[in-house]
Enzyme design. Structure first.
Site, short mmCIF file in Angstrom:
data_model
loop_
_atom_site.label_atom_id
_atom_site.label_comp_id
_atom_site.label_asym_id
_atom_site.label_seq_id
_atom_site.Cartn_x
_atom_site.Cartn_y
_atom_site.Cartn_z
N HIS A 114 40.35 35.01 40.45
CA HIS A 114 40.17 36.54 39.36
C HIS A 114 41.58 37.73 39.92
CE1 HIS A 114 37.87 39.47 41.36
NE2 HIS A 114 37.21 38.35 41.79
N ASP A 115 41.29 38.18 38.41
CA ASP A 115 42.81 39.50 38.77
C ASP A 115 43.87 39.30 39.29
OD1 ASP A 115 40.70 41.12 37.36
OD2 ASP A 115 39.84 40.47 38.21
N GLY A 135 40.47 37.91 45.22
CA GLY A 135 40.31 38.18 44.40
C GLY A 135 41.14 39.84 44.47
#
Length: 294
Positions: free
Chosen positions: A135-136, A153
């Site tokens: 994520h991200d 992340g």
């Protein structure tokens, strides 16, 4: 209309080919010439731009856009929820740029709420089998992740970087443009542009001279970059003073100034990778002989 769809693009284009046993949810946007193979699942917020191919058994979930001409091979999952215990199904996004190649078993998770709200893979990237983009993460254009690479992340990867098979990158690490990470490396600190790292934990052992040559850098530029790297990362002295010395000595050298801008970035959350060697000194050989910048 799907919130991710570009102006004028709605529903399923009549030129798209969808296998009868694929599942395409109402609301998904499927562009011209897309091919969706057997047992694929496309969610209601997904946008597939023109010419995207999902070969088979691919999952596209959440608010996810896949750029034109990208090919996704079996068992890849794109836009599924982040592996973040704080995530409570808030609206976040995932974007994959055009002309990419996503190989078997790749996972790309949509963003959490603790970042910028989007996980992004740039144009022309190649993600080899079983690579993971958490994520991200933000990947620039032309990035290559070899088999089984693991990005934690919020990792930032610059254009043209290469990360070797089985390498693990800690969350919030920055990897500069055209950097090279060896296979099985454990990356816990930031890698400057053009840096070449090796080992567990990863150490800076040189720079990606071959990658630079392939992109038009001159031999003179490489010699200057080597001098600057030696000053910054090998010579004794206070690092901040060495940065100012390099900035003053090579004010018109674009490659050197790019490295300096990276190390001066005060928004960074991790320290710079430490210099090291590819082999223990007692084994003999120089870093150059042992593959610097391969």
């Amino acid at each position: 209309m799907n919130a991710l769809s570009p102006l004028g693009l709605t529903g399923v284009d009549p030129t798209a080919s969808i296998a009868p046993n694929a599942s395409v949810a109402a609301g998904a946007v499927i562009g011209a010439g897309c091919r969706i193979g057997p047992f694929c699942t496309v969610g209601p917020e997904a946008v597939l731009e023109a010419g995207v191919e999902l070969v088979s058994h691919v999952v596209v979930d959440g608010a996810t856009r896949i750029g034109a001409g990208t090919r996704v091979l079996p068992f890849a999952s794109i836009g599924t929820p982040p592996q973040d215990l704080k995530y409570k199904n808030e609206p976040t996004r995932c974007e994959v740029g055009p002309k990419g190649l996503i190989r078997e078993g790749v996972t790309i998770h949509r963003a959490s709420v603790g970042g910028g709200g989007v996980t992004r893979v740039g144009a022309g990237c190649m993600l080899m089998a079983q690579a993971h983009v958490a994520h991200d993460c933000i990947l620039g254009d032309g990035v290559i992740l070899a088999n089984n690479v693991m990005l934690g992340g919020h990792v930032l990867v610059g254009d043209g970087a290469f990360i070797g098979g089985g390498a693990a990158v800690h969350q919030t690490v920055r990897i500069g443009r055209l950097a090279m990470v060896s296979g099985l490396a454990g990356v816990t600190n930031d890698i400057p542009p053009f840096g070449y790292v090796f080992g567990l934990p990863a150490r800076l052992v040189g720079f990606n001279k071959i990658g630079l040559l392939r992109r038009g850098a001159s031999r003179d530029q490489l010699r200057t970059l080597r001098l600057a790297n030696n000053l910054l990362f090998k010579d004794a002295g206070e690092f901040s003073a060495k940065v100012e010395q390099a900035a003053t000595r090579w004010p018109d050298e674009a490659l050197v100034q790019e490295v300096i801008a990276f190390v001066r970035d005060m928004t960074r959350r991790r320290q710079l990778v430490r210099p090291g060697r590819m082999t223990a000194p007692e084994l003999g050989g120089t870093d150059e002989e042992n593959g610097e910048g391969a």
